[in-house]
Design an enzyme around this catalytic site. Structure first.
Site, short mmCIF file in Angstrom:
data_model
loop_
_atom_site.label_atom_id
_atom_site.label_comp_id
_atom_site.label_asym_id
_atom_site.label_seq_id
_atom_site.Cartn_x
_atom_site.Cartn_y
_atom_site.Cartn_z
N HIS A 115 -4.48 28.07 -7.83
CA HIS A 115 -3.17 27.45 -7.60
C HIS A 115 -3.32 25.94 -7.61
CE1 HIS A 115 -5.18 28.32 -3.75
NE2 HIS A 115 -4.66 27.18 -3.32
N LEU A 116 -2.23 25.29 -7.99
CA LEU A 116 -2.18 23.84 -8.09
C LEU A 116 -1.41 23.28 -6.88
CD1 LEU A 116 -2.55 21.23 -9.83
CD2 LEU A 116 -0.38 21.79 -10.91
#
Ligand SMILES: [Zn+2]
Length: 157
Positions: A115-116
């Site tokens: 995830h960013l």
């Protein structure tokens, strides 16, 4: 120091961190889900560095960053750009830290599903987000933040 409006998230963390058996990206809490597309979703981080700290993840449960497909990369990037716009417009964010933490050694809290992070920043944001000991105080309830950002996302459709 401004009086905190709401700060029990840390307690929630203490109570539930060890009980998290589901993937927060495959099975996101509806109240924290901000936006979703064909290949990616946007959720509000339940354990944020600052108010409005968003996480953009592929829909696929994927631990290997290098296995992200092009359409996933594109949608994740697009959601991050929209998050920047929305956090500027809704909260007057003045800067951003955007990045991937890959692996425990790099500080990743959830390693199974890449995830960013999109972390809004404000000039002198230690005063925006007072730090009391190791307890970060958020000026707005997470569900209210998610509601405001979700309304912006819905306004684009
Ligand atoms: Zn997952």
């Amino acid at each position: 120091m401004p009086k905190p409006l709401w700060a029990p998230w840390r307690l929630e963390y203490v109570q539930h961190a060890d009980e998290l058996d589901r993937c927060i990206f495959c099975d996101p809490e509806p109240g924290l889900l901000v936006d979703q597309g064909e290949h990616a979703i946007v959720v509000l981080n339940k354990f944020p560095y600052s108010s409005g700290h968003l996480l953009v993840a592929p829909r696929r449960h994927l631990s290997d960053f290098s296995e992200l497909a092009e359409d996933e990369v594109l949608e994740i990037h697009r959601f991050a750009a929209l998050a920047v716009d929305d956090l500027r417009a809704e909260y007057g964010a003045q800067g951003f830290n955007i990045g991937w933490n890959l692996g425990h050694a790099a500080g990743a809290g959830i390693e199974d599903h890449v995830h960013l992070h999109v972390v809004p920043r404000w000039n002198g944001d230690t005063s925006f987000m007072p730090v009391l000991g190791d307890v970060k105080v958020l000026p707005e309830h997470l569900l209210e933040t998610a509601r405001r950002l979700r309304a912006r996302a819905a306004g684009r459709r």
